[in-house]
Design an enzyme around this catalytic site. Structure first.
Site, mmCIF file in Angstrom:
data_model
loop_
_atom_site.group_PDB
_atom_site.id
_atom_site.type_symbol
_atom_site.label_atom_id
_atom_site.label_comp_id
_atom_site.label_asym_id
_atom_site.label_seq_id
_atom_site.Cartn_x
_atom_site.Cartn_y
_atom_site.Cartn_z
ATOM 1 C CG HIS A 244 -3.609 -0.203 -6.637
ATOM 2 N ND1 HIS A 244 -3.943 0.415 -5.458
ATOM 3 C CD2 HIS A 244 -3.523 -1.527 -6.344
ATOM 4 C CE1 HIS A 244 -4.072 -0.489 -4.497
ATOM 5 N NE2 HIS A 244 -3.820 -1.683 -5.020
ATOM 6 N NE ARG B 44 -4.329 -1.323 0.129
ATOM 7 C CZ ARG B 44 -4.523 -2.404 -0.603
ATOM 8 N NH1 ARG B 44 -3.543 -2.841 -1.392
ATOM 9 N NH2 ARG B 44 -5.666 -3.063 -0.548
ATOM 10 C CD GLU C 11 -3.257 3.689 -4.982
ATOM 11 O OE1 GLU C 11 -4.309 3.048 -5.187
ATOM 12 O OE2 GLU C 11 -2.194 3.145 -4.620
#
Length: 327
Positions: A286, A238, A267
């Site tokens: 991601h 993360r 993000e």
């Protein structure tokens, strides 16, 4: 009386049909828009289940969900949820931990290869018409085979990364986790290290830990200073596991060689982020589990977990087992 599930992730027709056979379903395709959030708020008082991903369920939303029995997250990470609060409310939380392991490990190794061999940078040079002669030392990368691979967080994904490094590339494997894991050491000839020693000894440092209060900002300026100047940091965990500003500084100063990042503090990453201006960064959106096969398998797992929860059975992937009480 039929159950009601609020779905905020589009499913394949087959999975939608399977879920609808067990519950009435309200689909909210863009739950993060103002209209979608308004629809969610209206639907929550009637919801027995919530199924989706990337939605932070705060106390205000949960207070509206007076009938809620289960939340089925299409993810392995559960940092969007206050697990203690869900448990106090008697709400089951499930995730999809197994089906994305191999795909995410593939992504981690893709980042290892791309950063080590400067794939994105040199491919852009070719595409832009700047390859006019044989490349010289200023464009050379570094080998992967035989280098030391340090893995921070030896869970399912960490083990899958270790497997690729040890068997595929002959890499000595170091790892750091809550405690030593003899089975991992036997399978991959791996050696346990403190975090400090791992950072100091590794050529590649791959982060695979979940985001918790203990792992937030686990890697900051102090930890980056322990890494070798030729070392590469890979983050498939993360974004908040790393102090992003400290990483930017370390990369700008060539304190470490490079970073491969699939996750970020915010993000989507802001377009003016200094990370995107650095030629020693490979940044991906991601995409760790983003394959057709894996995303379908994750959704299938989430649907199965929801059906079990609403049927009164204990779901296979229950994150907070103390919230489950057999009837």
């Amino acid at each position: 009386m039929s159950k009601h599930v609020v779905l905020y992730k589009k499913l394949s027709p087959a999975l939608m049909q399977r879920l609808q056979a067990h519950a009435d379903v309200t689909l909210i395709e863009d739950v993060k828009s103002d209209e979608g959030m308004a629809r969610l708020r209206d639907a929550l008082p009637h919801a027995d289940g919530l199924l989706g991903a990337s939605l932070k369920l705060d106390a205000e939303l949960l207070d509206r969900a007076v009938k809620l029995k289960a939340v089925s997250s299409v993810s392995v990470g559960v940092d969007n949820y206050d697990i203690d609060d869900l448990t106090r409310r008697g709400i089951l939380l499930t995730n999809t931990p197994d089906v994305l392991t191999q795909t995410t490990a593939d992504t981690g190794f893709a980042l290892i290869m791309a950063t080590a061999r400067r794939v994105v940078e040199l491919a852009s040079m070719v595409r832009d018409g700047r390859w006019t002669q044989n490349i010289g030392p200023e464009h050379f990368g570094t080998d992967v085979h035989g280098k030391t691979l340090g893995i921070v967080g030896m869970g399912r994904i960490g083990e899958a990364v270790a497997q690729r490094g040890h068997f595929g590339f002959g890499m000595p494997v170091l790892y750091h986790s809550h405690s030593p894991k003899p089975d991992v050491e036997a399978r991959f000839d791996a050696q346990y290290r403190s975090l400090e020693d791992l950072l100091h000894e590794s050529d590649f440092v791959c982060l695979t830990v979940p985001l918790t209060a203990q792992t937030e900002r686990l890697i900051g300026a102090e930890q980056l200073a322990l890494m070798r100047p030729q070392a590469i940091l890979i983050n498939i965990a993360r974004g908040k596991v790393v102090d992003e500003q400290a990483l930017i500084t370390a990369l700008q100063n060539r304190q470490i060689r490079a970073a491969g990042l699939d996750v970020f503090d915010r993000e989507p990453i802001q377009t003016d982020s200094p990370l995107l201006q650095l030629d020693n960064v490979v940044a991906t959106p991601h995409m760790g589990s983003a394959t057709d096969e894996t995303r379908e398998a994750m959704a299938r797992c989430a649907v199965d977990n929801m059906i079990s929860a609403l049927s009164g059975d204990k779901p296979k992937d229950l994150v907070n087992p103390s919230a489950w009480h057999p009837h």
